[in-house]
Design a protein around this motif. Sequence first.
Motif, PDB file in Angstrom:
ATOM      1  N   ALA A 166     -18.589   2.848  -6.851  1.00 14.24           N
ATOM      2  CA  ALA A 166     -19.778   3.322  -7.690  1.00 14.24           C
ATOM      3  C   ALA A 166     -19.905   2.340  -9.042  1.00 14.24           C
ATOM      4  O   ALA A 166     -18.946   1.773  -9.467  1.00 14.24           O
ATOM      5  N   VAL A 167     -21.215   2.535  -9.473  1.00 12.73           N
ATOM      6  CA  VAL A 167     -21.599   1.818 -10.546  1.00 12.73           C
ATOM      7  C   VAL A 167     -21.481   2.740 -11.833  1.00 12.73           C
ATOM      8  O   VAL A 167     -21.753   3.932 -11.595  1.00 12.73           O
ATOM      9  N   GLY A 168     -21.456   2.104 -12.993  1.00 11.31           N
ATOM     10  CA  GLY A 168     -21.608   2.951 -14.074  1.00 11.31           C
ATOM     11  C   GLY A 168     -22.829   3.639 -14.732  1.00 11.31           C
ATOM     12  O   GLY A 168     -23.871   2.924 -14.185  1.00 11.31           O
ATOM     13  N   THR A 169     -22.830   4.303 -15.565  1.00  9.12           N
ATOM     14  CA  THR A 169     -24.190   4.480 -16.178  1.00  9.12           C
ATOM     15  C   THR A 169     -25.041   3.490 -16.951  1.00  9.12           C
ATOM     16  O   THR A 169     -24.601   2.746 -17.335  1.00  9.12           O
ATOM     17  N   GLY A 170     -26.538   3.521 -16.347  1.00  8.15           N
ATOM     18  CA  GLY A 170     -26.990   2.267 -16.685  1.00  8.15           C
ATOM     19  C   GLY A 170     -27.213   0.973 -15.980  1.00  8.15           C
ATOM     20  O   GLY A 170     -27.764   0.116 -16.263  1.00  8.15           O
ATOM     21  N   GLU A 171     -26.097   1.095 -14.837  1.00 10.34           N
ATOM     22  CA  GLU A 171     -26.044   0.109 -14.037  1.00 10.34           C
ATOM     23  C   GLU A 171     -26.736   0.092 -12.861  1.00 10.34           C
ATOM     24  O   GLU A 171     -26.789   1.161 -12.276  1.00 10.34           O
ATOM     25  N   PRO A 172     -27.450  -0.946 -12.222  1.00  6.41           N
ATOM     26  CA  PRO A 172     -28.135  -0.621 -10.974  1.00  6.41           C
ATOM     27  C   PRO A 172     -27.149  -0.695  -9.827  1.00  6.41           C
ATOM     28  O   PRO A 172     -26.387  -1.236  -9.705  1.00  6.41           O
ATOM     29  N   GLY A 173     -27.526   0.242  -8.836  1.00  2.05           N
ATOM     30  CA  GLY A 173     -26.785   0.480  -7.566  1.00  2.05           C
ATOM     31  C   GLY A 173     -27.789   0.925  -6.351  1.00  2.05           C
ATOM     32  O   GLY A 173     -28.842   1.652  -6.792  1.00  2.05           O
TER      33      GLY A 173
ATOM     34  N   GLY B 244     -31.536   2.110   0.786  1.00  2.00           N
ATOM     35  CA  GLY B 244     -31.792   0.640   0.721  1.00  2.00           C
ATOM     36  C   GLY B 244     -32.631   0.346  -0.808  1.00  2.00           C
ATOM     37  O   GLY B 244     -33.071  -0.513  -1.096  1.00  2.00           O
ATOM     38  N   ASP B 245     -32.906   1.423  -1.570  1.00  2.00           N
ATOM     39  CA  ASP B 245     -33.608   1.865  -2.772  1.00  2.00           C
ATOM     40  C   ASP B 245     -32.520   1.413  -4.030  1.00  2.00           C
ATOM     41  O   ASP B 245     -31.576   2.035  -4.013  1.00  2.00           O
ATOM     42  N   LEU B 246     -32.886   0.715  -5.144  1.00  2.00           N
ATOM     43  CA  LEU B 246     -32.030   0.459  -6.141  1.00  2.00           C
ATOM     44  C   LEU B 246     -32.571   1.404  -7.341  1.00  2.00           C
ATOM     45  O   LEU B 246     -33.794   1.588  -7.654  1.00  2.00           O
ATOM     46  N   PHE B 247     -31.471   2.100  -7.898  1.00  2.00           N
ATOM     47  CA  PHE B 247     -31.831   3.086  -9.225  1.00  2.00           C
ATOM     48  C   PHE B 247     -30.745   2.512 -10.165  1.00  2.00           C
ATOM     49  O   PHE B 247     -29.652   1.984 -10.048  1.00  2.00           O
ATOM     50  N   ILE B 248     -30.821   3.183 -11.396  1.00  2.00           N
ATOM     51  CA  ILE B 248     -30.070   3.345 -12.375  1.00  2.00           C
ATOM     52  C   ILE B 248     -30.286   4.787 -12.750  1.00  2.00           C
ATOM     53  O   ILE B 248     -31.045   5.481 -12.446  1.00  2.00           O
TER      54      ILE B 248
ATOM     55  N   TYR C 132     -33.946   6.446 -12.221  1.00  2.00           N
ATOM     56  CA  TYR C 132     -35.031   5.664 -12.242  1.00  2.00           C
ATOM     57  C   TYR C 132     -35.007   4.440 -11.139  1.00  2.00           C
ATOM     58  O   TYR C 132     -34.150   3.794 -11.110  1.00  2.00           O
ATOM     59  N   HIS C 133     -36.229   4.555 -10.521  1.00  2.00           N
ATOM     60  CA  HIS C 133     -36.298   3.772  -9.368  1.00  2.00           C
ATOM     61  C   HIS C 133     -36.564   2.300  -9.878  1.00  2.00           C
ATOM     62  O   HIS C 133     -37.185   2.029 -10.769  1.00  2.00           O
ATOM     63  N   GLN C 134     -35.810   1.162  -9.288  1.00  2.00           N
ATOM     64  CA  GLN C 134     -35.724  -0.282  -9.760  1.00  2.00           C
ATOM     65  C   GLN C 134     -36.517  -0.931  -8.613  1.00  2.00           C
ATOM     66  O   GLN C 134     -36.288  -2.371  -8.696  1.00  2.00           O
ATOM     67  N   GLY C 135     -36.711  -0.625  -7.452  1.00  2.00           N
ATOM     68  CA  GLY C 135     -37.458  -1.281  -6.309  1.00  2.00           C
ATOM     69  C   GLY C 135     -36.337  -1.276  -5.271  1.00  2.00           C
ATOM     70  O   GLY C 135     -35.456  -0.289  -5.295  1.00  2.00           O
ATOM     71  N   ARG C 136     -36.444  -2.152  -4.390  1.00  2.00           N
ATOM     72  CA  ARG C 136     -35.730  -2.278  -3.191  1.00  2.00           C
ATOM     73  C   ARG C 136     -34.422  -3.087  -3.665  1.00  2.00           C
ATOM     74  O   ARG C 136     -34.676  -3.848  -4.450  1.00  2.00           O
ATOM     75  N   ALA C 137     -33.423  -2.744  -3.010  1.00  2.00           N
ATOM     76  CA  ALA C 137     -32.113  -3.568  -3.260  1.00  2.00           C
ATOM     77  C   ALA C 137     -32.016  -4.791  -2.904  1.00  2.00           C
ATOM     78  O   ALA C 137     -31.583  -5.493  -3.579  1.00  2.00           O
TER      79      ALA C 137
END
Length: 504
Positions: free
Chosen positions: A344-351, A382-386, A394-399
């Motif tokens: 698991a990633v932390g707050t504000g980190e992309p995962g 397969g999508d990257l979020f923070i 917040y969607h950041q694109g594809r992983a």
Amino acid sequence: MSDIYNAAEIVLDQAVRLKDKIALIHSGGTMSYGEFMSLVNRSANAFSALGIGRGDRVGLMLKDSPLYCAAFLGLVKAGAVAIPLNPRLPVANYVSIFTAASLSLVVAEREHAAMLSEAQHLNATRMLASFGDGETLERLVVDAPEGFTAAPTHRNDPAFWLFSSGTTGSPKGIIHSHASCADGGKLLREVIGADEHAVVLHTSKLFFTYSLDNAFLGPINIGAATVLNESWPEPEQIVEQAAKYRPSVVFSVPTFYRRLLNLGAESLAPLRKVTHFYSAGERLPDAIALAWREAVGREIHSCYGMSESHTNALACFPGRQPLGATGLPLPGVEVRLLDTAGQAVGTGEPGVMWIRHPSLALGYDNPQTSAKAFSDGWFCTGDLFIRNGEGYYYHQGRADELLRIAGQWVKPAEVEEVVLADARLREAACVVVPDKDGFDRLALFVVGADPGEAKSIAEARCENGLPQYSRPKWISEVGELPRTPTGKIQRFRLRELLLGQISK
């Protein structure tokens, strides 16, 4: 307690009580719930007379119409499996779709016959025209009896298949259960609080999961009315329909909202009476969100789902739309953001987003493909979020598009946001492409309002608004971005375009 569970029965549960209320608004007028329920039953009888029974898979390539909606639910009610087909795929894709689905029958408009002929002959698939002369679904339905007893299906029996939109390559067959089908309208019920008084207007086609849920199964499930457009609607048509039918909810996509804005604020006056606007399919650029707020006086709320979940997984609730946010998890939806090691990633980190969802698909048609994405009730999007401190995603694109340069994470979505802040750029797509030495670098493709100026504008925006390590190695101006028929950017085609140029 009986374990019999038929989704069509559940979706149409309110039809008897609301038999005189409008269910469908279409080019020929309106259709009440009573009339629609009769049409569903006659469709089920028509398919049964053709020998279609439990578990048989039937492709539907029809215009968005009462017959299409009735055919879909008629198949589900008969225990068969409805498969909406996208009429804008490459011809070669239909061969793989027909083969993968082992279709017993395909109902299609006559205009699509030539396009489907190769797939039909290779698979010996039976074809039936929807309208016209000779034997057609329309004629069979007219002659069919009105009474039909629903097939004794169960929650986890297949009810419909979807084929993915092809943003990353060939479409995949996605198998949904009766339980998933009956869950239609999750956003309408649980986010907006809509009921039978709602009127829904949408701009995408019903083979697109977003509209299948929010503009067909969802409205019918809550007893609302929905507006059907047989052809692909134009912005002017949507404005006219907003004035005529006074919708309370509009579902669209970012590119269509941009096209509406191009009409000018005065032309959008009928839309100012709409209570809720939602956008999905891709990230809503801040520039469009702000321009819409200025022109219409309303927020566009974001939502997020996928063919594998059928209904929405994330959404922003009315009056709570932070700029750029994709949304919060809907009730019953669990979300995890994991790094490449599965932690698991932390707050504000992309995962990478994994979801557990009430209407999650049973899996793909290919067990090996399923095993890679579905695990113990969870699905890897397969999508990257923070996720921020308030719980918004917040969607950041594809992983596979996130990369690290000079020890810093670089997100293509941030590059797009920086350049799209300039109104002279209409669209932008940033993708990851390996250079000649095999190092991953960013490539930016832009579409300008005035041809010939987009590249220099984008270069200036990147130089002034991005740290050096985040700036694209390549910037190219294109006439338009390649998209799927559902409006999503086909980023793999942009990569192929640049790789072809690099290799020369």
